[in-house]
Design a protein around this motif. Structure first.
Motif, PDB file in Angstrom:
ATOM      1  N   GLY A 217       0.833  -1.191   0.000  1.00 22.76           N
ATOM      2  CA  GLY A 217       0.000   0.000   0.000  1.00 22.76           C
ATOM      3  C   GLY A 217       0.868   1.241   0.000  1.00 22.76           C
ATOM      4  N   LEU A 218       0.214   2.399   0.021  1.00 27.08           N
ATOM      5  CA  LEU A 218       0.931   3.665  -0.082  1.00 27.08           C
ATOM      6  C   LEU A 218       0.967   4.432   1.231  1.00 27.08           C
ATOM      7  N   GLY A 219      -0.200   4.592   1.897  1.00 25.67           N
ATOM      8  CA  GLY A 219      -0.311   5.522   3.014  1.00 25.67           C
ATOM      9  C   GLY A 219       0.615   5.224   4.171  1.00 25.67           C
ATOM     10  N   ALA A 220       0.501   4.024   4.760  1.00 18.37           N
ATOM     11  CA  ALA A 220       1.295   3.700   5.952  1.00 18.37           C
ATOM     12  C   ALA A 220       2.795   3.649   5.648  1.00 18.37           C
ATOM     13  N   PRO A 221       3.251   2.969   4.578  1.00 21.95           N
ATOM     14  CA  PRO A 221       4.695   2.985   4.295  1.00 21.95           C
ATOM     15  C   PRO A 221       5.242   4.385   4.049  1.00 21.95           C
ATOM     16  N   LEU A 222       4.491   5.213   3.321  1.00 25.62           N
ATOM     17  CA  LEU A 222       4.974   6.570   3.067  1.00 25.62           C
ATOM     18  C   LEU A 222       5.034   7.376   4.359  1.00 25.62           C
ATOM     19  N   ALA A 223       4.070   7.170   5.261  1.00 26.12           N
ATOM     20  CA  ALA A 223       4.109   7.859   6.547  1.00 26.12           C
ATOM     21  C   ALA A 223       5.352   7.460   7.338  1.00 26.12           C
ATOM     22  N   VAL A 224       5.693   6.177   7.312  1.00 28.53           N
ATOM     23  CA  VAL A 224       6.877   5.714   8.034  1.00 28.53           C
ATOM     24  C   VAL A 224       8.145   6.290   7.417  1.00 28.53           C
ATOM     25  N   VAL A 225       8.213   6.304   6.082  1.00 23.63           N
ATOM     26  CA  VAL A 225       9.371   6.904   5.414  1.00 23.63           C
ATOM     27  C   VAL A 225       9.496   8.380   5.783  1.00 23.63           C
ATOM     28  N   THR A 226       8.368   9.089   5.767  1.00 29.64           N
ATOM     29  CA  THR A 226       8.367  10.517   6.066  1.00 29.64           C
ATOM     30  C   THR A 226       8.811  10.787   7.503  1.00 29.64           C
ATOM     31  N   LEU A 227       8.494   9.880   8.422  1.00 32.54           N
ATOM     32  CA  LEU A 227       8.905  10.033   9.813  1.00 32.54           C
ATOM     33  C   LEU A 227      10.362   9.653  10.027  1.00 32.54           C
TER      34      LEU A 227
END
Length: 320
Positions: A217-227
């Motif tokens: 998916g996109l949302g959760a992995p991208l949030a983790v990368v952004t953090l």
């Protein structure tokens, strides 16, 4: 004022480029089988489009830092998540859910608290060769641990992607200071060559790890990368480059609150990803399988045309 507006505008365009790159990588991950090798993926134009968008976003981010302070530019980079979530939903032909919006807002609030706690003026120190080797070795060890088989592979790969990208950003500072401040030593040296090599490896490694993470998916992995990206960069800055927490030890309180909010946001985005995926379609064929056998059993002519294996199965079911 004009310089500040220029920094804001460049940061917004940079965030949009990063968001488009993330959506492109997520779409490519959805069309790529897990068994496909890296070389096969590198042969696809969609991958290089994502690489180009990421490179453009990074360049705009660096230029923005020439016009505005880190405390302004870095938080604006978090808008990548705000842009990527609706873009990803539109690409999938659906609307953004309330859970996705809640997860996005909580992640951004948490990230903002972390950046305010760690944000400071631009550092002017650089890494020595032993320090650069230590940072590179520690980063590769962490990535090896996160990349092992186990549960939550998407989020673990996303964490590794954020760490490698953040370390690459922190190492880039040594190169930038060396180019602009000639008092730090010769422009060409083993130290700078080593740092440049680490920057290249970690930047490309971050893209590849993110590509793997986006399979879930996109949302959760991208949030983790952004953090993970700014946290890793801040860790290197505070440990080796003389940066300090804003406000001293008291700033740990908003940092902890921000971490809690960000973790909750990632959980919500993970839940939204699972809801958007829907039920597992692999169960449908097994439920529909008995239907053809009943039709065959009820048709004597069809039995005459069955091979030996099917005839034996029919006799066992019909009891002779």
């Amino acid at each position: 004022m004009n310089a500040t507006l220029t920094a804001v505008a460049l940061s917004l365009v940079s965030a949009a480029a990063y968001a488009l790159a993330a959506v492109a990588q997520a779409r490519l991950a959805g069309r790529t089988e897990p068994s496909d090798g890296v070389l096969r993926m590198l042969g696809r134009g969609a991958w290089w489009s994502a690489v180009g968008l990421n490179a453009g976003g990074a360049l705009l981010h660096v230029v923005a830092l020439k016009y505005g302070p880190l405390t302004l530019v870095q938080p604006l980079g978090a808008l990548t998540l705000v842009a990527a979530v609706p873009l990803g939903a539109r690409s999938a032909g659906r609307r953004v859910t309330r859970t996705e919006w809640r997860g996005t807002v909580l992640t951004l609030l948490g990230l903002g608290a972390l950046l305010l706690a760690a944000g400071g003026g631009a550092a002017h120190q650089t890494l020595t060769l032993p320090e650069a080797l230590g940072v590179g070795g520690a980063t590769m060890a962490i990535v090896a641990v996160l990349g092992r088989p186990g549960t939550r592979p998407g989020l673990r790969h996303a964490t590794a992607a954020g760490i490698t990208s953040g370390v690459a950003s922190a190492l880039t500072q040594t190169l930038t200071v060396a180019v602009t401040d000639h008092t730090t030593g010769p422009l060409i040296s083993w130290r700078l060559v080593t740092v440049a090599l680490f920057v290249s490896v970690f930047a490309m490694g971050g893209l590849l790890l993110a590509q793997i993470a986006f399979r879930g998916g996109l949302g959760a992995p991208l949030a983790v990368v952004t953090l993970a990206n700014p946290v890793a960069a801040a860790a290197v800055g505070m440990a080796l480059l003389g940066e300090r927490l804003q406000g001293g030890a008291i700033s740990l309180i908003p940092a902890l609150l921000g971490t809690t909010a960000a973790v909750r946001g990632v959980i919500l985005l993970s839940r939204a990803t699972a809801e958007a995926a829907g039920p597992n379609p692999s169960a449908a064929p097994s439920q529909a399988a008995p239907t053809p056998s009943r039709v065959i059993i009820g048709s004597p002519r069809a039995l005459d045309r069955q091979p030996l294996g099917a005839e034996a199965m029919t006799s066992s079911v019909g009891g002779g």
